[in-house]
Scaffold this active site. Structure first.
Site, PDB file in Angstrom:
ATOM      1  N   ARG A   1     -18.487  -7.760 -32.679  1.00  0.00           N
ATOM      2  CA  ARG A   1     -17.366  -8.734 -32.414  1.00  0.00           C
ATOM      3  C   ARG A   1     -17.373 -10.072 -33.230  1.00  0.00           C
ATOM      4  O   ARG A   1     -17.031 -11.111 -32.841  1.00  0.00           O
ATOM      5  CB  ARG A   1     -17.163  -9.058 -30.888  1.00  0.00           C
ATOM      6  CG  ARG A   1     -16.837  -7.894 -29.976  1.00  0.00           C
ATOM      7  CD  ARG A   1     -15.702  -6.952 -30.366  1.00  0.00           C
ATOM      8  NE  ARG A   1     -15.368  -5.877 -29.747  1.00  0.00           N
ATOM      9  CZ  ARG A   1     -15.588  -4.618 -30.150  1.00  0.00           C
ATOM     10  NH1 ARG A   1     -16.189  -4.408 -31.474  1.00  0.00           N
ATOM     11  NH2 ARG A   1     -15.508  -3.618 -29.342  1.00  0.00           N
TER      12      ARG A   1
ATOM     13  N   SER B   1     -10.142  -7.916 -23.893  1.00  0.00           N
ATOM     14  CA  SER B   1     -11.504  -8.279 -23.182  1.00  0.00           C
ATOM     15  C   SER B   1     -11.682  -9.714 -23.404  1.00  0.00           C
ATOM     16  O   SER B   1     -11.874 -10.321 -24.519  1.00  0.00           O
ATOM     17  CB  SER B   1     -12.601  -7.312 -24.063  1.00  0.00           C
ATOM     18  OG  SER B   1     -12.512  -5.990 -23.812  1.00  0.00           O
TER      19      SER B   1
ATOM     20  N   GLU C   1     -15.235 -13.347 -25.419  1.00  0.00           N
ATOM     21  CA  GLU C   1     -14.958 -12.675 -26.609  1.00  0.00           C
ATOM     22  C   GLU C   1     -13.580 -13.604 -27.198  1.00  0.00           C
ATOM     23  O   GLU C   1     -13.122 -13.582 -28.259  1.00  0.00           O
ATOM     24  CB  GLU C   1     -14.605 -11.092 -26.426  1.00  0.00           C
ATOM     25  CG  GLU C   1     -14.026 -10.269 -27.622  1.00  0.00           C
ATOM     26  CD  GLU C   1     -14.273  -8.988 -27.330  1.00  0.00           C
ATOM     27  OE1 GLU C   1     -13.328  -8.223 -27.787  1.00  0.00           O
ATOM     28  OE2 GLU C   1     -14.843  -8.459 -26.583  1.00  0.00           O
TER      29      GLU C   1
END
EC number: 1.3.1.98
Length: 279
Positions: free
Chosen positions: A159, A205, A275
């Protein structure tokens, strides 16, 4: 400082999927020359795609939101590659691939947002991520210089794309392959997503998965499924997703994030890493 560019006043709540955020300045260039002039002016800016994983603060944002709505919206097929403008929505790329029986990017259908933001976050789903099939990205730096970075020149991790935050992603090139069953794969992903994830007024998320762990399991263990502050709530359907139940503020969301991090740390000793992006 060059102040020749013209911004508009807009509500952050109209720029993000979670529908929160106060008034901000937004710049939408109509040409590459306008974009170069803007970045060379020295103004502090944040490139924003579809706002699917971003929270804009309720007041006094001290930077200009850069939107490339009027530029870089094309998809070009040069098999076995497709070249995609940074402003193209992920699901539009997925539909293009379905229509042309192209495999390798089917996971994009389930990731909200646009190509530029996806590359910057190295977003992913169902075991795949943006960097897997990436060949190169075209970027603009703070001096207005445009260059092409090949995958081997960029460090990608979970990520994350390790490039300067001031880089503006213009286009990306991905390698694809012929796949007659691409639609079946996408349909399977969509069914799975709809069964397990909230669809609207969410951020995707909230936290990254710690190594060897699932963030949602840790949140559940800490008793935070359904936990709410103001109008912001950890989804009961998928407790790593925050949903706006109505009237949430960005402040509510930040407080909820901090509280969940604290509860999970107290329960497990693990500090969850965000995130989503906070502005």
């Amino acid at each position: 400082m060059d102040l020749s560019y013209k911004t508009t006043k807009e509500m952050g709540s109209n720029l993000t999927w979670i529908r929160t955020g106060g008034e901000v300045e937004v710049f939408r260039p109509d040409s590459i020359l306008e974009l170069k002039s803007f970045v060379k002016s020295g103004v502090d800016y944040f490139p924003l795609g579809m706002g699917s994983n971003t929270i804009i603060k309720d007041t006094n944002l001290d930077k200009v939101i850069l939107k490339l709505d009027n530029l870089y919206k094309e998809i070009e097929l040069e098999y076995p590659y497709i070249i995609v403008g940074s402003g193209v929505p992920n699901f539009t790329v997925s539909r293009f691939c379905i229509q042309n029986f192209l495999g390798g990017l089917e996971f994009l259908h389930t990731i909200p947002g646009s190509i530029g933001g996806g590359v910057f976050m190295n977003a992913g789903a169902y075991g795949s991520c943006f960097s897997d099939n990436l060949e190169w990205v075209e970027v603009m730096d703070i001096f207005g210089s445009v260059s092409k970075l090949y995958k081997k020149e960029i460090k990608f991790s979970y990520r994350k794309c390790h490039v300067p935050k001031t880089f503006i992603f213009l286009r990306a090139c991905f390698k694809v392959f012929k796949d007659e069953k691409i639609k079946e794969k996408v349909d399977g992903y969509v069914v799975s997503r709809n069964l397990t994830q909230p669809r609207f007024l969410t951020l995707g998320s909230t936290f990254k998965n710690p190594e060897g762990k699932k963030a949602w399991e840790l949140i559940d263990q800490a008793g935070c499924r359904g936990f709410a502050i103001g109008g912001a709530k950890m989804s009961e359907k998928h407790c790593n997703f925050i949903v706006n139940t109505g009237g949430a503020t960005s402040g509510d969301i930040v407080k909820l994030i901090n509280s969940v991090q604290s509860f999970v740390f107290s329960k497990t000793g693990i500090l969850l890493d965000r995130e989503i992006v906070l502005l």
